[in-house]
Enzyme design. Structure first.
Site, short mmCIF file in Angstrom:
data_model
loop_
_atom_site.label_atom_id
_atom_site.label_comp_id
_atom_site.label_asym_id
_atom_site.label_seq_id
_atom_site.Cartn_x
_atom_site.Cartn_y
_atom_site.Cartn_z
N GLY A 31 -16.72 -18.70 11.52
CA GLY A 31 -15.92 -18.78 10.29
C GLY A 31 -14.61 -18.02 10.44
O GLY A 31 -13.89 -18.20 11.42
N GLU A 98 -18.68 -7.67 6.71
CA GLU A 98 -19.55 -8.77 6.30
C GLU A 98 -20.35 -8.43 5.04
O GLU A 98 -20.78 -7.30 4.86
CB GLU A 98 -20.51 -9.15 7.43
CG GLU A 98 -19.80 -9.70 8.65
CD GLU A 98 -19.05 -10.99 8.42
OE1 GLU A 98 -19.18 -11.63 7.35
OE2 GLU A 98 -18.30 -11.39 9.32
#
Length: 153
Positions: A31, A98
């Site tokens: 991503g 994250e």
């Protein structure tokens, strides 16, 4: 947390699960972390990378978010890159960046040696996430977000 051998160890539930990550371990990214602009803002450089595919997975659109999640998918293929040469400090920054819904797991992209990757553990849409669309619609603002996030870290 880094132990006396230089291995990164975390006891944070749902994240690294106490697994040891050492300098040089590889990371499969699919991503936003596959873009050099993002990595430079987060860790100050773009590590060595090589294109890779992970079969049996897909890169899914997440509800209300511009970044994706990796989820199991029979017959799926997730495309991304494998980063190498990350040190313990860089791992710590990426792990902090994250969301809590990601879990770090070992995978084997193609015939390459195993690598870690962030697997999404929450709700996804049925749509696949496309890097080209992200670049066209969100990359500039996302990089600015990374600059601000890093400044506050």
């Amino acid at each position: 947390m880094v132990d006396e051998s230089g291995a990164m160890v975390s006891t944070e539930p749902g994240r690294r699960g106490g697994r040891s990550i050492v300098d040089g371990d590889r990371l499969f990214v699919y991503g936003t972390l596959q873009f050099p602009e993002v990595l430079v803002e987060l860790i100050g450089r773009c590590p060595d990378s090589v294109a890779a595919e992970l079969t049996g997975w897909r890169v899914a659109v997440l509800p209300g978010r511009v970044y994706p999640g990796l989820v199991p998918a029979a017959g799926g293929v997730a495309r991304g890159v494998v980063l190498s040469g990350l040190d313990a400090g860089e791992w710590a920054v990426l792990d902090a960046f994250e969301d809590d819904e990601y879990e770090l797991r070992r995978v084997r992209p193609g015939a390459a040696p195993s690598a870690w990757t962030y697997v999404w553990t929450s709700v996804v849409t049925q749509d696949d996430w496309y890097a080209g669309r992200f670049v066209a619609e969100h990359l500039g603002a996302f990089v600015a977000h990374c600059v601000e996030w890093r400044r506050l870290l």
